[in-house]
Design a protein around this motif. Structure first.
Motif, short mmCIF file in Angstrom:
data_model
loop_
_atom_site.label_atom_id
_atom_site.label_comp_id
_atom_site.label_asym_id
_atom_site.label_seq_id
_atom_site.Cartn_x
_atom_site.Cartn_y
_atom_site.Cartn_z
N GLY A 144 -10.83 5.95 3.85
CA GLY A 144 -11.73 6.59 4.77
C GLY A 144 -11.39 7.67 5.57
N ALA A 145 -9.95 7.75 5.82
CA ALA A 145 -9.48 8.50 6.86
C ALA A 145 -8.89 9.84 5.91
CB ALA A 145 -8.45 7.96 7.52
N GLY A 146 -9.32 9.65 4.55
CA GLY A 146 -9.00 10.71 3.58
C GLY A 146 -7.20 10.81 3.39
N GLU A 147 -6.78 9.67 3.70
CA GLU A 147 -4.96 9.60 3.69
C GLU A 147 -4.70 9.07 2.37
OE1 GLU A 147 -3.23 8.34 7.13
OE2 GLU A 147 -4.84 9.55 8.47
N LEU A 148 -5.66 8.37 1.67
CA LEU A 148 -5.31 7.72 0.38
C LEU A 148 -6.51 7.87 -0.66
CD1 LEU A 148 -3.30 5.31 -1.12
CD2 LEU A 148 -4.94 3.77 -0.01
N GLU A 149 -6.08 8.19 -1.77
CA GLU A 149 -7.14 8.15 -2.82
C GLU A 149 -7.05 6.79 -3.88
OE1 GLU A 149 -6.11 11.86 -5.17
OE2 GLU A 149 -6.78 13.15 -3.68
N CYS A 150 -7.97 6.29 -3.88
CA CYS A 150 -8.33 5.12 -4.48
C CYS A 150 -9.75 4.92 -4.84
CB CYS A 150 -7.68 3.97 -3.81
SG CYS A 150 -7.69 2.26 -4.36
N ASP A 151 -9.99 4.65 -6.17
CA ASP A 151 -11.40 4.57 -6.65
C ASP A 151 -11.84 3.23 -6.57
OD1 ASP A 151 -11.53 7.05 -7.63
OD2 ASP A 151 -10.68 6.61 -9.66
N ASP A 152 -11.13 2.14 -6.32
CA ASP A 152 -11.49 0.86 -6.14
C ASP A 152 -10.42 -0.15 -5.38
OD1 ASP A 152 -12.39 -1.93 -6.53
OD2 ASP A 152 -12.77 -1.99 -8.68
N VAL A 153 -10.73 0.20 -4.09
CA VAL A 153 -9.62 -0.55 -3.16
C VAL A 153 -9.66 -2.10 -3.52
CG1 VAL A 153 -9.17 -1.13 -0.68
CG2 VAL A 153 -9.94 1.19 -1.39
N ASP A 154 -10.68 -2.74 -3.61
CA ASP A 154 -10.75 -4.09 -3.56
C ASP A 154 -9.66 -4.82 -5.08
OD1 ASP A 154 -12.44 -3.75 -1.72
OD2 ASP A 154 -13.82 -5.55 -2.39
N SER A 155 -9.99 -3.91 -6.14
CA SER A 155 -9.19 -4.22 -7.28
C SER A 155 -7.66 -3.96 -7.04
CB SER A 155 -9.87 -3.41 -8.35
OG SER A 155 -10.97 -4.06 -8.54
N ALA A 156 -7.44 -2.68 -6.43
CA ALA A 156 -6.05 -2.13 -6.24
C ALA A 156 -5.32 -3.24 -5.44
CB ALA A 156 -5.99 -0.70 -5.49
N VAL A 157 -6.02 -3.85 -4.28
CA VAL A 157 -5.34 -4.51 -3.33
C VAL A 157 -4.98 -5.96 -4.08
CG1 VAL A 157 -5.48 -6.09 -1.29
CG2 VAL A 157 -6.09 -3.65 -1.38
#
Length: 208
Positions: A144-157
């Motif tokens: 949200g802060a524009g500091e990380l690019e990730c299409d699917d945060v839930d899956s990535a975590v």
């Protein structure tokens, strides 16, 4: 039943002594006598607080959970920038969950115990859910802060947590995978699973 409370042995001290023993001897290799001796109290004092070894195991888990909450909060609160907090959380997790021998052995012992004990399984599942929610919050804020690019945060975590557990299990057969010299490599691998950091983001760990 005892009629008066002993003047020694606080519950958390007993649980911490049990944690230490479980981390070196395994849960199956430790009985109530050993826990009492490790805490420097009588067996009666131990039974005043815990009526069974299972209660001690769950209490040791509780101590572990509280220590994790305090430590990961301390590890992230001094970082500036949303992604820097993600980095700090991963760094702490690698050092505590993978490189720290006592913590790594204890958690594997608990997972083994959870195979046969529903209460231990529910307790550990609750902790894993809490830890995953913590990382989800950090990662979502970084995106949200524009500091990380990730299409699917839930899956990535979720994938990152699975990778950590896999590294932990592999260390049983390849101890070098959790050796201190592997720390930077592991941290980089886990962070890469969360996405791509955006150049120019705020730095990490600023101290007044």
């Amino acid at each position: 039943m005892p009629t008066s409370s002993p003047t020694v042995a606080k519950p958390d001290e007993l649980a911490l002594a049990a944690f230490t023993l479980f981390s070196t001897r395994g849960i199956a290799g430790v009985n109530m006598d050993a826990i009492a001796a490790g805490a420097g109290v009588t067996k009666g004092s131990l039974y005043w607080h815990y009526s069974s070894k299972k209660e001690v195991v769950l209490a040791a888990c509780g101590v572990y959970y509280r220590q994790w909450r305090e430590a990961i909060t301390a590890a992230t609160e001094q970082s500036t920038g949303a992604f820097a907090k993600v980095e700090a959380a991963v760094e702490y997790s690698v050092r505590s969950c993978l490189l720290d021998d006592a913590n790594r052995v204890f958690t594997m012992e608990i997972v083994a115990q959870a195979l046969y004990d529903q209460d231990v399984r529910v307790s550990w599942a609750g902790f894993l859910d809490e830890a995953e929610r913590y990382f989800l919050g950090l990662a979502h804020r970084a995106v949200g802060a524009g500091e990380l690019e990730c299409d699917d945060v839930d899956s990535a975590v979720s994938v990152m947590f699975s990778a950590m557990e896999g590294i932990k299990q592999i260390s049983l057969f390849r101890p070098q995978s959790c050796a201190p010299e592997s720390e930077l490599r592991i941290r980089a691998q886990l962070l890469s699973l969360l996405g791509t950091p955006v150049p120019g983001r705020p730095g990490k760990a600023s101290k007044a």
